[in-house]
Design a protein around this motif. Structure first.
Motif, PDB file in Angstrom:
ATOM      1  N   VAL A 195      11.389 -43.334  37.292  1.00 56.98           N
ATOM      2  CA  VAL A 195      12.761 -42.936  37.586  1.00 56.98           C
ATOM      3  C   VAL A 195      13.301 -42.130  36.403  1.00 56.98           C
ATOM      4  O   VAL A 195      13.164 -42.537  35.247  1.00 56.98           O
ATOM      5  CB  VAL A 195      13.646 -44.172  37.829  1.00 56.98           C
ATOM      6  CG1 VAL A 195      15.102 -43.772  38.034  1.00 56.98           C
ATOM      7  CG2 VAL A 195      13.146 -44.947  39.045  1.00 56.98           C
ATOM      8  N   VAL A 225      13.891 -43.555  43.859  1.00 54.65           N
ATOM      9  CA  VAL A 225      12.662 -43.950  44.546  1.00 54.65           C
ATOM     10  C   VAL A 225      11.737 -42.741  44.685  1.00 54.65           C
ATOM     11  O   VAL A 225      10.521 -42.830  44.454  1.00 54.65           O
ATOM     12  CB  VAL A 225      12.984 -44.545  45.929  1.00 54.65           C
ATOM     13  CG1 VAL A 225      11.706 -44.810  46.710  1.00 54.65           C
ATOM     14  CG2 VAL A 225      13.792 -45.825  45.779  1.00 54.65           C
ATOM     15  N   ARG A 259      18.113 -44.035  46.010  1.00 49.00           N
ATOM     16  CA  ARG A 259      17.076 -43.435  46.851  1.00 49.00           C
ATOM     17  C   ARG A 259      16.445 -42.220  46.164  1.00 49.00           C
ATOM     18  O   ARG A 259      15.253 -41.966  46.307  1.00 49.00           O
ATOM     19  CB  ARG A 259      17.669 -43.046  48.211  1.00 49.00           C
ATOM     20  CG  ARG A 259      18.153 -44.239  49.009  1.00 49.00           C
ATOM     21  CD  ARG A 259      18.363 -43.915  50.464  1.00 49.00           C
ATOM     22  NE  ARG A 259      19.443 -43.014  50.741  1.00 49.00           N
ATOM     23  CZ  ARG A 259      20.701 -43.382  50.970  1.00 49.00           C
ATOM     24  NH1 ARG A 259      21.026 -44.670  50.924  1.00 49.00           N
ATOM     25  NH2 ARG A 259      21.633 -42.488  51.252  1.00 49.00           N
ATOM     26  N   VAL A 275       9.687 -41.542  41.529  1.00 51.12           N
ATOM     27  CA  VAL A 275       8.490 -42.263  41.103  1.00 51.12           C
ATOM     28  C   VAL A 275       7.220 -41.550  41.544  1.00 51.12           C
ATOM     29  O   VAL A 275       6.149 -41.794  40.998  1.00 51.12           O
ATOM     30  CB  VAL A 275       8.528 -43.720  41.627  1.00 51.12           C
ATOM     31  CG1 VAL A 275       7.264 -44.474  41.275  1.00 51.12           C
ATOM     32  CG2 VAL A 275       9.726 -44.448  41.041  1.00 51.12           C
ATOM     33  N   ASP A 280       9.278 -52.978  38.315  1.00 55.02           N
ATOM     34  CA  ASP A 280      10.090 -52.158  39.227  1.00 55.02           C
ATOM     35  C   ASP A 280       9.305 -50.924  39.661  1.00 55.02           C
ATOM     36  O   ASP A 280       9.242 -50.594  40.862  1.00 55.02           O
ATOM     37  CB  ASP A 280      11.383 -51.716  38.535  1.00 55.02           C
ATOM     38  CG  ASP A 280      12.280 -52.886  38.181  1.00 55.02           C
ATOM     39  OD1 ASP A 280      12.709 -53.594  39.102  1.00 55.02           O
ATOM     40  OD2 ASP A 280      12.550 -53.076  36.985  1.00 55.02           O
ATOM     41  N   HIS A 281       8.700 -50.229  38.685  1.00 54.04           N
ATOM     42  CA  HIS A 281       7.941 -49.033  39.007  1.00 54.04           C
ATOM     43  C   HIS A 281       6.723 -49.355  39.876  1.00 54.04           C
ATOM     44  O   HIS A 281       6.371 -48.599  40.780  1.00 54.04           O
ATOM     45  CB  HIS A 281       7.492 -48.325  37.725  1.00 54.04           C
ATOM     46  CG  HIS A 281       8.590 -47.560  37.050  1.00 54.04           C
ATOM     47  ND1 HIS A 281       9.084 -47.891  35.811  1.00 54.04           N
ATOM     48  CD2 HIS A 281       9.312 -46.491  37.462  1.00 54.04           C
ATOM     49  CE1 HIS A 281      10.053 -47.046  35.471  1.00 54.04           C
ATOM     50  NE2 HIS A 281      10.216 -46.193  36.460  1.00 54.04           N
ATOM     51  N   VAL A 292      10.634 -53.673  45.468  1.00 49.65           N
ATOM     52  CA  VAL A 292      10.797 -53.984  44.041  1.00 49.65           C
ATOM     53  C   VAL A 292      10.795 -55.485  43.812  1.00 49.65           C
ATOM     54  O   VAL A 292      10.116 -56.009  42.913  1.00 49.65           O
ATOM     55  CB  VAL A 292      12.099 -53.342  43.506  1.00 49.65           C
ATOM     56  CG1 VAL A 292      12.494 -53.945  42.165  1.00 49.65           C
ATOM     57  CG2 VAL A 292      11.943 -51.839  43.396  1.00 49.65           C
ATOM     58  N   ASN A 343       5.912 -46.092  47.934  1.00 48.01           N
ATOM     59  CA  ASN A 343       5.745 -44.650  48.131  1.00 48.01           C
ATOM     60  C   ASN A 343       4.341 -44.309  48.602  1.00 48.01           C
ATOM     61  O   ASN A 343       4.155 -43.425  49.445  1.00 48.01           O
ATOM     62  CB  ASN A 343       6.065 -43.906  46.831  1.00 48.01           C
ATOM     63  CG  ASN A 343       7.558 -43.655  46.660  1.00 48.01           C
ATOM     64  OD1 ASN A 343       8.266 -43.475  47.633  1.00 48.01           O
ATOM     65  ND2 ASN A 343       8.036 -43.677  45.428  1.00 48.01           N
ATOM     66  N   LEU A 379       7.853 -49.701  43.485  1.00 39.91           N
ATOM     67  CA  LEU A 379       8.195 -48.406  44.077  1.00 39.91           C
ATOM     68  C   LEU A 379       6.949 -47.563  44.317  1.00 39.91           C
ATOM     69  O   LEU A 379       6.863 -46.835  45.320  1.00 39.91           O
ATOM     70  CB  LEU A 379       9.178 -47.666  43.169  1.00 39.91           C
ATOM     71  CG  LEU A 379      10.569 -48.315  43.031  1.00 39.91           C
ATOM     72  CD1 LEU A 379      11.435 -47.509  42.078  1.00 39.91           C
ATOM     73  CD2 LEU A 379      11.253 -48.443  44.392  1.00 39.91           C
ATOM     74  N   ARG A 380       5.967 -47.641  43.408  1.00 41.39           N
ATOM     75  CA  ARG A 380       4.724 -46.884  43.613  1.00 41.39           C
ATOM     76  C   ARG A 380       4.003 -47.356  44.874  1.00 41.39           C
ATOM     77  O   ARG A 380       3.511 -46.543  45.668  1.00 41.39           O
ATOM     78  CB  ARG A 380       3.805 -47.055  42.400  1.00 41.39           C
ATOM     79  CG  ARG A 380       4.256 -46.302  41.165  1.00 41.39           C
ATOM     80  CD  ARG A 380       3.199 -46.343  40.080  1.00 41.39           C
ATOM     81  NE  ARG A 380       3.793 -45.947  38.799  1.00 41.39           N
ATOM     82  CZ  ARG A 380       4.097 -46.791  37.824  1.00 41.39           C
ATOM     83  NH1 ARG A 380       3.866 -48.091  37.986  1.00 41.39           N
ATOM     84  NH2 ARG A 380       4.631 -46.354  36.713  1.00 41.39           N
ATOM     85  N   THR A 412      17.130 -47.620  50.969  1.00 37.91           N
ATOM     86  CA  THR A 412      17.556 -48.471  49.853  1.00 37.91           C
ATOM     87  C   THR A 412      17.105 -49.906  50.078  1.00 37.91           C
ATOM     88  O   THR A 412      16.575 -50.561  49.172  1.00 37.91           O
ATOM     89  CB  THR A 412      19.089 -48.415  49.701  1.00 37.91           C
ATOM     90  OG1 THR A 412      19.486 -47.079  49.425  1.00 37.91           O
ATOM     91  CG2 THR A 412      19.552 -49.324  48.581  1.00 37.91           C
ATOM     92  N   SER A 469      13.311 -50.256  49.783  1.00 34.67           N
ATOM     93  CA  SER A 469      12.891 -50.090  48.394  1.00 34.67           C
ATOM     94  C   SER A 469      13.235 -51.307  47.542  1.00 34.67           C
ATOM     95  O   SER A 469      12.438 -51.750  46.709  1.00 34.67           O
ATOM     96  CB  SER A 469      13.537 -48.836  47.804  1.00 34.67           C
ATOM     97  OG  SER A 469      13.173 -47.685  48.539  1.00 34.67           O
TER      98      SER A 469
END
Length: 511
Positions: free
Chosen positions: A496, A486, A483, A489, A323-324, A294, A331, A327-328, A287, A290
């Motif tokens: 999400v 996350v 989580r 994504v 935000d995405h 973000v 990841n 996260l991308r 968390t 991530s």
């Protein structure tokens, strides 16, 4: 009654002797009480207390040494003492003073009784429930030894809530809830657990009247606010704060303090075959990592004040393109074996395991808490033998605000003693010990000014930009759902899911 010279001796000379002896005993006793409690005043305003203690000790010494002379002069009724007493009694005999003095005495006594809080501490053992300490030398034990040495009627000890963060949380909730064991008098709570313990009334508010404003103002504002409720009550004081730093190798050419998230965690070009970053994605660290990814992308699903951003209809947490994007990138990084050390994999690595990877020379960068600096320097010989040198810098983008607060159990039956212990542990002097021995991030501005040095300067800089996690009752459940988001994504929808977004904006379950 006359003396040998025929001079009449005042009838009240015996009363004056008794009064002087009583004053001497009272002043000496008060001095002893002040000295016995002097270690409780490890606060900025403690200088006044120490000065008063010194004055009372000197006055006690003067009065005790003067007893033979004063008693002799009053009994014989001659000398400067007798003359001063005669003048004093003449003043007392005035008609105005016969009424005024009793009125003042009664007013002072009543005011002191009703307005000045009692300082006596309830006797008995105090139990602090806390998680395991990860610093090489546990300075909390040192502080407890100091407390126990100066407060024999209130010995304190730790009991450990074992396991990872969520397991520690469950252990403390099970102790505090109705029907629990109620073993603890004081809880050392992660800042994200405060709302749950406040709303469920597992803890009681502190007596703010015992805490001078200038003492509270010495705490770093955003750190102190983690112990304050929406109701304006003060529920806890911070034992230590925490914030992320970026540890980086200085023995590898081309590696420097990062100026962007990509520098330390992204897929950009590297100057050495060593993996880039000791990622930590186990439990709560996923968390934290991530959220920081973000925020580095200017995302705002969790805003600067810790509130979750809602969609227009308020039914879901709002994840926008930024935000995405964050996260991308995260990841992608944790899926690339060229970017992380492995053994363990990122999803199984926590803060302690990241330290091991960094010490082994298997990463160029490591995002970790401030206390990790002490964990590294305590193993300097290993680093030297491996030819590894490092520094720590504030992250180039906002970090998650961490830390732990001390709060009194609602079931505690010795609130004055428990609060005195909390005040002692969070005092400026105690903060110095926590920082210098254990590497903990201080909670007080005055301590940062006294410590100096690059390490704590970096911590203070990182604190300015640090952001809280959501202050909600069901934070642990929220964190698990986040989580899951996350991971969403990286699925075929590459975003999400609505179901997860609804959970992140939904009501907290009871219990």
């Amino acid at each position: 009654m006359s003396d040998s010279t025929g001079q009449r001796r005042p009838p009240y000379r015996v009363a004056l002797i008794i009064l002087f002896l009583l004053v001497t005993v009272v002043v000496a006793s008060l001095s002893a009480v002040l000295v016995a409690n002097v270690t409780s005043w490890w606060r900025p305003d403690g200088v006044v207390y120490l000065a008063a203690t010194a004055v009372m000790l000197v006055l006690s010494g003067v009065l005790i040494n003067a007893v033979p002379k004063v008693v002799g002069d009053l009994w014989r009724w001659d000398g400067p003492v007798a003359k001063a007493a005669s003048q004093f009694t003449a003043v007392l005999n005035g008609p105005r003073n016969r009424i005024g003095i009793p009125v003042v005495v009664v007013a002072l006594a009543a005011g002191s009784y009703f307005l000045v809080p009692a300082e006596g501490l309830e006797p008995g053992e105090l139990v602090i429930m806390a998680g395991e300490d990860v610093s090489p030398d546990d300075p909390r034990r040192t502080l407890l030894d100091l407390w126990n040495a100066t407060h024999p009627a209130n010995p304190a000890r730790f009991v450990t809530a074992v396991g990872e963060a969520e397991e520690q949380f469950e252990h403390m909730v099970n102790d505090a809830k109705e029907g629990g064991r109620h073993e603890a008098d004081v809880y050392l709570l992660d800042v994200v657990w405060m709302t749950r313990f406040i709303e469920d009334r597992y803890i009681r508010p502190l007596d703010r009247s015992r805490l001078p404003d200038r003492d509270l103002d010495d705490f770093v504002d955003k750190v102190r606010s983690t112990g304050e409720g929406d109701d304006g009550e003060l529920w806890a004081l911070p034992l230590n704060t925490d914030v992320g730093l970026i540890y980086y190798r200085t023995d590898v050419p081309g590696v420097d303090a990062p100026t962007s998230w990509d520098d330390h965690s992204g897929p950009g070009p590297r100057t050495a075959p060593t993996p880039l970053h000791a990622f930590q994605m186990a439990g709560e660290m996923a968390t934290i990592t991530s959220l920081e990814a973000v925020w580095a992308a200017n995302g705002a699903v969790v805003q600067e004040d810790g509130r979750v951003s809602p969609t227009t209809d308020g039914r879901q947490a709002r994840f926008d393109d930024k935000d995405h994007s964050g996260l991308r990138k995260l990841n992608t990084a944790v899926q690339d074996p060229a970017l992380f050390p492995g053994d363990p994999e990122p999803e199984d690595a926590n803060s302690e395991e990241a330290v091991e990877q960094f010490i082994d020379g298997r990463a160029l960068y490591m995002r970790n808490w401030a206390v990790a600096h002490e964990q590294l320097t305590s193993r300097q010989r290993e680093l030297d033998e491996a030819g590894i040198a490092f520094r720590a810098a504030p992250p180039p983008t906002p970090s998650v605000l961490g830390g732990q607060n001390l709060a009194i159990s609602a079931k505690n039956d010795a609130p004055r003693a428990a609060q005195a212990l909390i005040e002692f542990l969070t005092s400026a002097q105690s903060q110095l010990i926590l920082s210098e021995i254990g590497g903990f991030a201080p909670t007080r501005d005055s301590v940062y000014e006294r410590l100096g040095g690059e390490q704590f300067s970096s911590v203070r800089d990182a604190l300015r930009d640090a952001r809280p996690r959501p202050a909600i009752r069901c934070y642990t459940e929220w964190s698990r759902d986040f989580r899951d988001g996350v991971k969403d994504v990286l699925d075929e929808d590459d975003e999400v899911s609505d179901e997860t977004a609804e959970k992140l904006m939904g009501d907290c379950p009871e219990g």
